[in-house]
Structure formats: structure tokens, C-alpha cells
Design an enzyme around this catalytic site. Structure first.
Site, short mmCIF file in Angstrom:
data_model
loop_
_atom_site.label_atom_id
_atom_site.label_comp_id
_atom_site.label_asym_id
_atom_site.label_seq_id
_atom_site.Cartn_x
_atom_site.Cartn_y
_atom_site.Cartn_z
N ASN A 7 0.88 -1.17 0.00
CA ASN A 7 0.00 0.00 0.00
C ASN A 7 0.92 1.23 0.00
OD1 ASN A 7 -1.84 2.01 0.45
ND2 ASN A 7 -2.72 1.10 2.29
N ARG A 90 -2.67 -2.04 -3.38
CA ARG A 90 -3.92 -1.34 -3.06
C ARG A 90 -4.01 -0.03 -3.85
NH1 ARG A 90 -5.65 2.90 1.11
NH2 ARG A 90 -7.85 2.88 0.63
N HIS A 179 -13.35 2.77 0.42
CA HIS A 179 -13.27 1.75 1.49
C HIS A 179 -13.89 0.43 1.04
CE1 HIS A 179 -13.41 5.07 4.84
NE2 HIS A 179 -12.15 4.77 4.55
N ARG A 238 -13.05 15.65 8.04
CA ARG A 238 -13.89 15.94 6.87
C ARG A 238 -15.33 16.18 7.30
NH1 ARG A 238 -12.14 10.65 4.14
NH2 ARG A 238 -10.02 11.10 3.47
N GLU A 383 -8.40 -5.39 5.27
CA GLU A 383 -8.31 -5.10 3.83
C GLU A 383 -7.12 -5.81 3.20
OE1 GLU A 383 -8.80 -1.16 5.54
OE2 GLU A 383 -9.24 -0.49 3.51
#
Ligand code: AMP
Length: 396
Positions: A7, A90, A179, A238, A383
Site C-alpha cells: 500500500n 492497493r 473503502h 472531513r 483489507e
């Protein structure tokens, strides 16, 4: 079979090496501050954690450092790089074309480069990380796993925005969702726990970034993040969903540019913006407990918005079999789970508070109240394992 999962970010490269015969990660770590003053951490179960400063000017040097650690006589877990059968990479964004995990060849890489504008923060570093790994390990397959691909089966009405259609055609402005690899993993686990393949599942990935996804029969039908990860529930920094005119109004009132207002909504909003305390849920909860009203409000806003999305997905699916909590907040914050599930018994959602408050962390748990029509699960996300699994399936 050993699969390496990579990743790559702009200044970091995270890795995990999986032994697919035992389905376990046998080593993991992170090269941080690439191009600055590098630091690498390397962990293998049963061995002492290793952390040192390292000189990696770019992703290539970082992956060479990782392979050196994995094959190191003392710190390593494999005898030779040749034991690595394939690498899974990823990618946050696969655009409209990369609708499933795939072996990366020149066409796929050219397409990913062409959509970098959709994902300026994560796209280019992920491509650079892939290229570095391909250079260093040219003879094995490299697989791309895309966060967006889980949403490639959504109906048009779920992903086309009600703005002039030409903007979608010309600029590909639409809901993509993010996600996806996490939601896919926990939804599959939940279906397994329910013993029902065609289950209706709502997965709440609540972390520093948060999203909620509705899955029917193993396919996502809607999700809260949209064109960017900015949409949906409020997050650490956010805002999540807003009246679309709010950014323009802030621009006019404060005399800000588009980039500046983007920064406000991306980096200075959410838990941090409302509480004024922190983007970290633990800090905000602590402040709320000691009487900070804005911290308490930030948490209430989060709960309110999570409930709203859960409710809307139940309407979309005409029911739900399970609600799942995952990621940093979902897996660890017992009060958040209780508050979200509070007052939803009419919908069949009710948790056992005792189990919720005492259940072990890091394992899959059923926290539903006895007799509840809808199951509520806590499922730690993984993940990286999902990426390893896809990579194995595509290279066997
Ligand atoms: P993630 O992005 O998945 O790593 O999640 C980060 C978020 O999880 C932060 O807001 C943390 O405050 C929250 N978190 C992590 N551990 C805990 C915990 N033990 N209790 C409450 N929140 C936690």
C-alpha cells in the site's frame, strides 16, 4: 504460497507478507518519510519489533529495503525473494473501467495514469509504488485491488448525480464510493456469520475516514462516500455531506479560493471542526465526558448522521439482516455503537449492552440483543487479507 501486499502512499509504503496456506500475515511493516529522513518498522509474530532509520529516496529504495528485511537472516521470514508468488497493490481508485481486481499490465497502468486527476492524493503514489515493485520483482504477477470496484454493480440511480448529465459524460463526475475492500471483507464475514449468502447487510466503517455501505447478496447497492471520500458521515477532519451551496457561501463570505475552501472541508471540519478539540474520537469523547459541550455536540452530530444513513439503506433494501461495525471507532468505541443503535428497536435493531461493553477486541462478535430481528456484529476489518486473497485467486 506467499503473497506480498503493498500500500504505497506519497511518503510511505506499507507492506504485509501473507502465508496463504495458513491465511496469516507472517510479517508487516511500514517505510515512512520516503524522500525525507526514512524510518522503517518491521514486525513478525514471535519476533521482536524492529525499527530503524533508513535511507530511501524513493519507492524503489523502500521496496528494496522491505525485501532485504523479509529475507534477513535474523529479522526475516523467507529464505529468498523467489518465495514471493505475487504482489497485491492497493489502489483507492479504479475509475469506471477497473471494475474488479486485475493483473496489472501496460493497459491497466495507462488507464490508472489517465484517471490520476480523480484521485490526486493517492493515485500517483500508488502507481509509483507499483512501478518500483515491478522493477524489483519483474517475473511475478502484480495485481491491482481497487477500493472503488466493490461499487461497480450499483444501479445508475445510485451513482449518477442529479446535475447536468454532460458533466458525468465529460468529467466522469459520479458516485464512486471508497473503502470498498473493507466493506467487501466485513460484509462477506457477516454473511458467513448469518449463514445466509443473499443477506442484506449494512456495514459501518467508522475510523478517521468513515463510510457506510449497503450490500445485498454480496454486492454493494449504495454507499455514503461519493465522487470523493468527502461525502457521507462526518469524519475526523472531513465534513461529510453538506448542502452543496455551503462551500460557495463560505468562499464568498471569507474570500477563499476553491482550494482553500476544500482545505476547510477536508482538513478542518468533522469532529475537529465542531469540537475544536481533536480529530481523534477518543480525545473528543474525553472532552465531552469532562463537560465540553462542543465536543459532545460533535459526537451527537456523528451519531445522528450514521443513524440517518442506516435508516435510508434499510428503506432502499426493504429490510436488513445485519448491521456491522468496523474500523477504529466501529471496532473499539463501545459508546458510539450503543448510541448509534439506541432507539432503532422499531427497525429490529437492538444490542445487548452487557455484551457490547465487555466483548473482546479484535475478534468477530455478535452484540445483538436476544431475539433482535436484525443482527448487530463487530467485525475487525482486514483489507490487506482481502487484497492477498484476490491476488492469490488471480495468480493461481
Ligand atoms: P482508523 O482510521 O480506522 O485507524 O480509526 C481511527 C479512529 O478510531 C480515531 O478516531 C480513534 O479515536 C478511534 N479509535 C481507535 N481506538 C479507539 C478506542 N479504543 N476507543 C475509541 N475510539 C478509538
Amino acid at each position: 504460497m506467499k503473497i506480498l501486499v503493498v500500500n504505497a502512499g506519497s511518503s510511505s509504503l506499507k507492506y504485509q507478507l501473507f502465508d496463504m496456506d495458513t491465511n496469516t500475515a507472517i510479517a508487516k511493516g511500514n517505510c515512512e518519510r520516503i524522500g525525507i529522513d526514512g524510518v522503517v518498522t518491521h514486525k513478525c509474530p514471535g519476533k521482536e519489533d524492529y525499527k530503524t532509520s533508513a535511507d530511501f529516496p524513493d519507492h524503489r529504495a523502500a521496496i528494496e529495503c522491505v525485501l532485504g528485511l523479509l529475507t534477513d537472516e535474523k529479522l526475516g521470514v523467507i529464505g529468498s525473494v523467489k518465495e514471493i508468488a505475487a504482489v497485491g497493490h492497493r489502489f483507492a481508485h479504479g475509475g469506471e473501467k477497473l471494475r474488479a481486481s486485475t493483473v496489472l499490465g501496460p493497459d491497466e497502468v495507462a488507464y490508472l495514469e489517465s484517471i490520476a486527476e480523480l484521485n490526486p492524493l493517492h493515485g500517483p503514489p500508488a502507481i509509483s509504488g507499483f512501478k518500483a515493485c515491478k522493477e524489483v520483482m519483474p517475473d511475478i504477477k502484480h495485481v491491482g485491488v481497487f477500493d472503488t470496484s466493490y461499487y461497480s454493480n450499483m444501479k445508475e440511480e445510485a451513482y449518477v448525480y442529479p446535475i447536468p448529465y454532460e458533466l458525468y459524460e465529460e468529467y466522469k463526475i459520479r458516485r464512486y464510493g471508497f473503502h470498498g475492500t473493507s466493506h467487501r471483507y466485513v460484509a462477506a464475514k457477516a454473511a458467513e456469520m448469518l449463514g445466509k449468502k443473499d443477506a442484506k447487510i449494512i456495514t459501518c466503517h467508522l475510523g478517521n475516514g468513515s463510510s457506510i455501505t449497503a450490500t445485498v447478496n454480496g454486492k454493494a447497492i449504495d454507499t455514503s462516500m461519493g465522487f470523493t471520500p468527502q461525502d457521507g458521515v462526518p469524519m475526523g477532519t472531513r465534513s461529510g455531506a453538506l448542502d452543496p451551496t455551503v462551500p460557495m457561501y463560505i468562499m464568498k463570505k471569507k474570500g477563499l479560493t476553491a482550494e482553500e475552501v476544500e482545505k476547510v472541508l477536508n482538513n478542518q471540519s468533522g469532529l475537529l471542526g465542531v469540537s475544536g478539540v481533536s480529530s481523534d474520537c477518543r480525545d473528543v469523547a474525553k472532552a465531552a465526558a469532562s463537560g465540553n459541550a462542543r465536543a459532545a455536540l460533535a459526537l451527537k452530530i456523528l451519531v445522528h448522521n450514521i443513524k440517518k444513513i442506516i435508516g435510508s439503506y434499510i428503506a432502499e433494501m426493504n429490510g436488513v439482516d445485519a448491521v456491522v461495525f468496523t474500523a477504529g471507532i466501529g471496532e473499539n468505541d463501545r459508546a458510539m455503537r450503543e448510541n448509534v443503535c439506541e432507539g432503532m428497536d422499531w427497525l429490529g435493531i437492538a444490542i445487548d449492552k452487557e455484551i457490547n461493553n465487555t466483548c473482546e477486541r479484535g475478534v468477530d462478535v455478535d452484540i445483538s440483543a436476544k431475539g433482535a430481528k436484525v443482527k448487530t456484529f463487530v467485525i475487525p476489518t482486514n483489507e490487506e487479507y482481502m487484497i492477498a486473497l484476490d491476488t492469490q485467486n488471480l495468480t493461481k
